[in-house]
Design a protein around this motif. Structure first.
Motif, short mmCIF file in Angstrom:
data_model
loop_
_atom_site.label_atom_id
_atom_site.label_comp_id
_atom_site.label_asym_id
_atom_site.label_seq_id
_atom_site.Cartn_x
_atom_site.Cartn_y
_atom_site.Cartn_z
N PRO A 220 71.49 -29.40 -73.01
CA PRO A 220 70.88 -28.41 -72.12
C PRO A 220 70.20 -29.01 -70.89
CG PRO A 220 70.33 -27.94 -74.40
CD PRO A 220 70.99 -29.27 -74.38
N VAL A 221 69.88 -30.31 -70.92
CA VAL A 221 69.23 -30.95 -69.77
C VAL A 221 70.17 -31.90 -69.05
CG1 VAL A 221 66.84 -30.67 -70.50
CG2 VAL A 221 68.13 -32.63 -71.32
N GLY A 222 71.45 -31.74 -69.26
CA GLY A 222 72.44 -32.56 -68.59
C GLY A 222 73.15 -33.48 -69.57
N PRO A 223 74.21 -34.13 -69.11
CA PRO A 223 74.98 -35.00 -70.00
C PRO A 223 74.15 -36.18 -70.46
CG PRO A 223 75.81 -35.11 -67.74
CD PRO A 223 74.74 -34.07 -67.76
N LEU A 224 74.37 -36.57 -71.71
CA LEU A 224 73.72 -37.73 -72.30
C LEU A 224 74.80 -38.77 -72.56
CD1 LEU A 224 71.07 -38.97 -73.43
CD2 LEU A 224 71.72 -38.03 -75.65
N ALA A 225 74.70 -39.92 -71.88
CA ALA A 225 75.65 -41.02 -72.09
C ALA A 225 75.18 -41.83 -73.28
CB ALA A 225 75.72 -41.89 -70.84
N LEU A 226 76.05 -42.02 -74.25
CA LEU A 226 75.77 -42.81 -75.44
C LEU A 226 76.65 -44.05 -75.39
CD1 LEU A 226 75.98 -39.97 -78.12
CD2 LEU A 226 73.92 -40.80 -76.95
N LEU A 227 76.06 -45.23 -75.60
CA LEU A 227 76.82 -46.48 -75.62
C LEU A 227 76.53 -47.19 -76.93
CD1 LEU A 227 76.53 -45.78 -72.51
CD2 LEU A 227 76.78 -48.23 -72.12
N ALA A 228 77.59 -47.56 -77.64
CA ALA A 228 77.42 -48.19 -78.95
C ALA A 228 78.29 -49.42 -79.08
CB ALA A 228 77.74 -47.19 -80.06
N ARG A 229 77.81 -50.32 -79.92
CA ARG A 229 78.56 -51.53 -80.27
C ARG A 229 78.59 -51.60 -81.78
NH1 ARG A 229 77.33 -56.96 -81.51
NH2 ARG A 229 78.94 -58.38 -80.76
N GLU A 230 79.79 -51.52 -82.34
CA GLU A 230 79.98 -51.58 -83.79
C GLU A 230 79.09 -50.59 -84.52
OE1 GLU A 230 79.44 -55.71 -84.81
OE2 GLU A 230 81.17 -56.33 -83.62
N GLY A 231 79.00 -49.36 -84.00
CA GLY A 231 78.26 -48.30 -84.65
C GLY A 231 76.77 -48.30 -84.40
N VAL A 232 76.26 -49.25 -83.63
CA VAL A 232 74.84 -49.33 -83.32
C VAL A 232 74.64 -48.95 -81.86
CG1 VAL A 232 72.82 -50.85 -83.19
CG2 VAL A 232 74.47 -51.11 -85.06
N LEU A 233 73.77 -48.00 -81.61
CA LEU A 233 73.50 -47.55 -80.25
C LEU A 233 72.77 -48.65 -79.48
CD1 LEU A 233 74.25 -44.80 -79.09
CD2 LEU A 233 71.92 -44.06 -79.51
N VAL A 234 73.32 -49.03 -78.31
CA VAL A 234 72.69 -50.06 -77.48
C VAL A 234 72.15 -49.48 -76.18
CG1 VAL A 234 73.99 -51.99 -78.48
CG2 VAL A 234 74.92 -50.77 -76.48
N ALA A 235 72.53 -48.25 -75.87
CA ALA A 235 72.00 -47.57 -74.69
C ALA A 235 72.28 -46.08 -74.82
CB ALA A 235 72.61 -48.12 -73.41
N ALA A 236 71.39 -45.29 -74.24
CA ALA A 236 71.57 -43.84 -74.15
C ALA A 236 70.69 -43.35 -73.03
CB ALA A 236 71.21 -43.15 -75.47
N GLY A 237 71.22 -42.45 -72.24
CA GLY A 237 70.42 -41.92 -71.15
C GLY A 237 71.06 -40.69 -70.54
N PHE A 238 70.21 -39.90 -69.90
CA PHE A 238 70.65 -38.66 -69.30
C PHE A 238 71.33 -38.92 -67.96
CE2 PHE A 238 67.37 -37.50 -72.31
CZ PHE A 238 67.98 -36.44 -72.97
N THR A 239 72.62 -39.18 -68.03
CA THR A 239 73.44 -39.43 -66.86
C THR A 239 74.88 -39.04 -67.19
OG1 THR A 239 74.30 -41.11 -65.34
CG2 THR A 239 73.76 -41.86 -67.55
N ALA A 240 75.62 -38.62 -66.18
CA ALA A 240 77.03 -38.28 -66.36
C ALA A 240 77.93 -39.50 -66.21
CB ALA A 240 77.44 -37.21 -65.35
N ASP A 241 77.34 -40.65 -65.88
CA ASP A 241 78.12 -41.86 -65.65
C ASP A 241 77.68 -42.97 -66.61
OD1 ASP A 241 79.51 -44.04 -64.73
OD2 ASP A 241 78.68 -43.98 -62.69
#
Length: 170
Positions: free
Chosen positions: A10-31
């Motif tokens: 609801p507050v915009g796209p959330l980019a999720l970045l993971a390495r081998e199932g562990v989240l290494v970054a996440a942030g409210f951005t479309a890129d």
């Protein structure tokens, strides 16, 4: 390889970045590359691939925005930093949804003297995994919302969502 997925919220796209199932970054951005360039050079060297489904992290994101405020807690995370920063990030993950703490309180929860509030602020500013490491739950003791990497309106929305002030729209 670092896998990335965009999840609508609801507050915009959330980019999720993971390495081998562990989240290494996440942030409210479309890129997702905006988050990727904030990773360590060693992780960047692995490359980035956008995928359709990151599994647990994406499921937890959808559940959180649908009202399961504890859903993000189950997702494993890893981010670089000093021992102090890692303690502060761990303490952040212990701040429950629907509650907020001051920077000084966060430092105290991390087992650090109250004079370490500045270190707590720095740890929040350098947090790569929002909202899974919930720096939005830290407010200045002087009042107001303080800053937020993704903008104060997003921080306000997340706090209101966790306090039941927003109808679920997912």
């Amino acid at each position: 390889m670092i896998a990335a997925q965009l999840v609508p919220t609801p507050v915009g796209p959330l980019a999720l970045l993971a390495r081998e199932g562990v989240l290494v970054a996440a942030g409210f951005t479309a890129d997702p590359t905006e988050m990727f360039v904030r990773l360590t050079p060693a992780l960047q060297a692995e490359g980035l691939e956008v995928v359709d489904d990151l599994g647990l992290a994406a499921e937890a994101t959808r559940a959180y925005f649908a009202g399961d405020l504890d859903a993000l807690d189950a997702v494993p995370v890893s981010q670089p930093g000093s021992a102090t920063r890692k303690r502060l990030h761990a303490a952040l993950r212990e701040v429950k949804a629907g509650t907020t703490v001051s920077y000084a309180e966060l430092a105290e929860r991390a087992g650090m003297p109250k004079t370490a509030a500045r270190a707590a602020g720095s740890a929040c500013a350098q947090n790569l995994i929002a909202p899974f490491v919930p720096c939005h739950r830290v407010l200045p003791s002087s009042g107001g919302y303080g800053g937020y990497y993704y903008g104060v309106p997003v921080k306000e929305w997340l706090i209101a969502h966790e306090n039941g002030g927003i109808a679920n729209s997912m």
